[in-house]
Enzyme design. Structure first.
Site: not given
Length: 353
Positions: A227, A235, A240, A244, A270
């Site tokens: 994680d 973010n 965002h 990515d 994630e």
């Protein structure tokens, strides 16, 4: 070649059965036998050519198709030379080269065979005219017509075969295209579009098969859940699109360090999952640590002010415990890694140890 030899035996049989003297080739007072020297020489040439062709085919396959075609021409022309003075309608044998030309699927060979048959037939009739000026030229005309018709029919067959061939090639190409499209579609269904790793569904299918294999054969199996730490903050701070990029970078690290026997997937958001097989728990923990360290050392790009780190929970599968237990234990290890400071690997330790 077996057919050619059989044809020659039929020719010899006909020579033995045919009466002496001829029909229109010679003058009535001329006495001729099928075993006169010119015809015996023709028989010898046929045997010699067929035997040479057999030897060539056994030791050298170069030009095999052309040689077989020429053998057919020799048999038909010399056979016609032997039978013509004795058998009415012997001209029909000259259609054989036209039929043999179809095997090559070539119009040029077809036309050459037809033309050579007509030329040979014409030379034979001219030779017969020197013996008998009253030679029946009507038979020559009819034979030429049959040869021409044979060429035309052969051309129609070749055109039709070419159409069928084109249709088959088109069908094969269509099937290949469908196969490729299906393979691409199957891959897209199995892969995560952003990271290039396997998706959630494919991961579960693969894990279930591995667990069944482990329960049956006792093959080592370890599951790691990764994680990304503070991913929501990335973010919210950078947008965002930067998130990515982080996901892609993390996936790239996992893919680069993954051994061929292992399997990685984007589990969701994630979170990533890695399956380690055919290795010990200690070795799996070392590989997970290598992944964690590589992600921590990722260069800072795209306005990120802080390094990307991951917390990893790792658990070894115990045969017979089931997938749900494996996930629950791995998730507990991940939760412990998060709660104890993040950016670390925690190996699940069963309570009974």
């Amino acid at each position: 070649m077996n057919g050619y030899w059989a044809s020659f035996l039929v020719l010899l049989t006909a020579q033995c059965l045919l009466p002496s003297s001829g029909h229109a080739f010679f003058s009535p007072e001329t006495y001729v036998s099928t075993f006169d020297l010119p015809y015996l020489v023709s028989d010898f040439l046929i045997v010699l050519f067929l035997a040479g062709t057999e030897v060539w085919l056994r030791f050298n396959y170069k030009y095999a198709h052309n040689l077989v075609l020429v053998s057919g021409l020799v048999i038909s022309y010399l056979g016609f030379y032997v039978l013509f003075p004795f058998v009415n309608g012997a001209e029909i044998i000259l259609i054989l080269p036209v039929l043999l030309a179809l095997v090559h699927f070539s119009r040029a060979v077809l036309y050459i065979s037809g033309l050579s048959s007509i030329v040979f037939l014409g030379l034979t009739y001219l030779s017969a005219h020197s013996y008998n000026p009253r030679i029946d030229w009507l038979g020559f005309g009819i034979a030429v017509i049959y040869i021409v018709l044979g060429v035309l029919v052969g051309r129609a067959i070749l055109e039709r075969s070419q159409e069928l061939r084109s249709s088959m090639e088109s069908l094969v190409k269509s099937e290949q295209k469908l196969i490729v499209e299906k393979a691409i579609s199957d891959k897209l269904l199995k892969m995560d579009a952003l990271t290039g790793l396997y998706n959630h569904k494919t991961f579960h299918e693969y894990l279930e098969n591995l667990i069944l294999h482990c329960d049956t054969n006792g093959v080592p199996l370890h599951l790691a859940l990764l994680d990304i730490d503070n991913f929501k903050k990335v973010n919210d701070t950078y947008g965002h699109w930067v998130g990515d990029v982080v996901l892609k970078d993390v996936a790239g690290c996992i893919t680069e360090l993954l051994s061929p026997n292992n399997f990685a997937a984007r589990y969701g958001g994630e979170e990533f999952a890695v399956i380690f097989t055919d290795t010990s728990a200690r070795q799996a923990a070392e590989e997970a640590e290598q992944i964690r360290k590589a992600i921590e050392d990722l260069p800072l790009t795209h306005s990120r002010a802080h390094p990307v780190t991951v917390s990893i929970g790792l658990c070894s599968y115990r045969p017979g415990s089931g997938k749900e237990t494996l996930f629950r234990n791995t998730d507990d290890a991940l939760y412990q890694a998060k709660r104890s400071g993040k950016n670390k690997v925690v190996l699940y330790e069963p309570a009974d140890q």
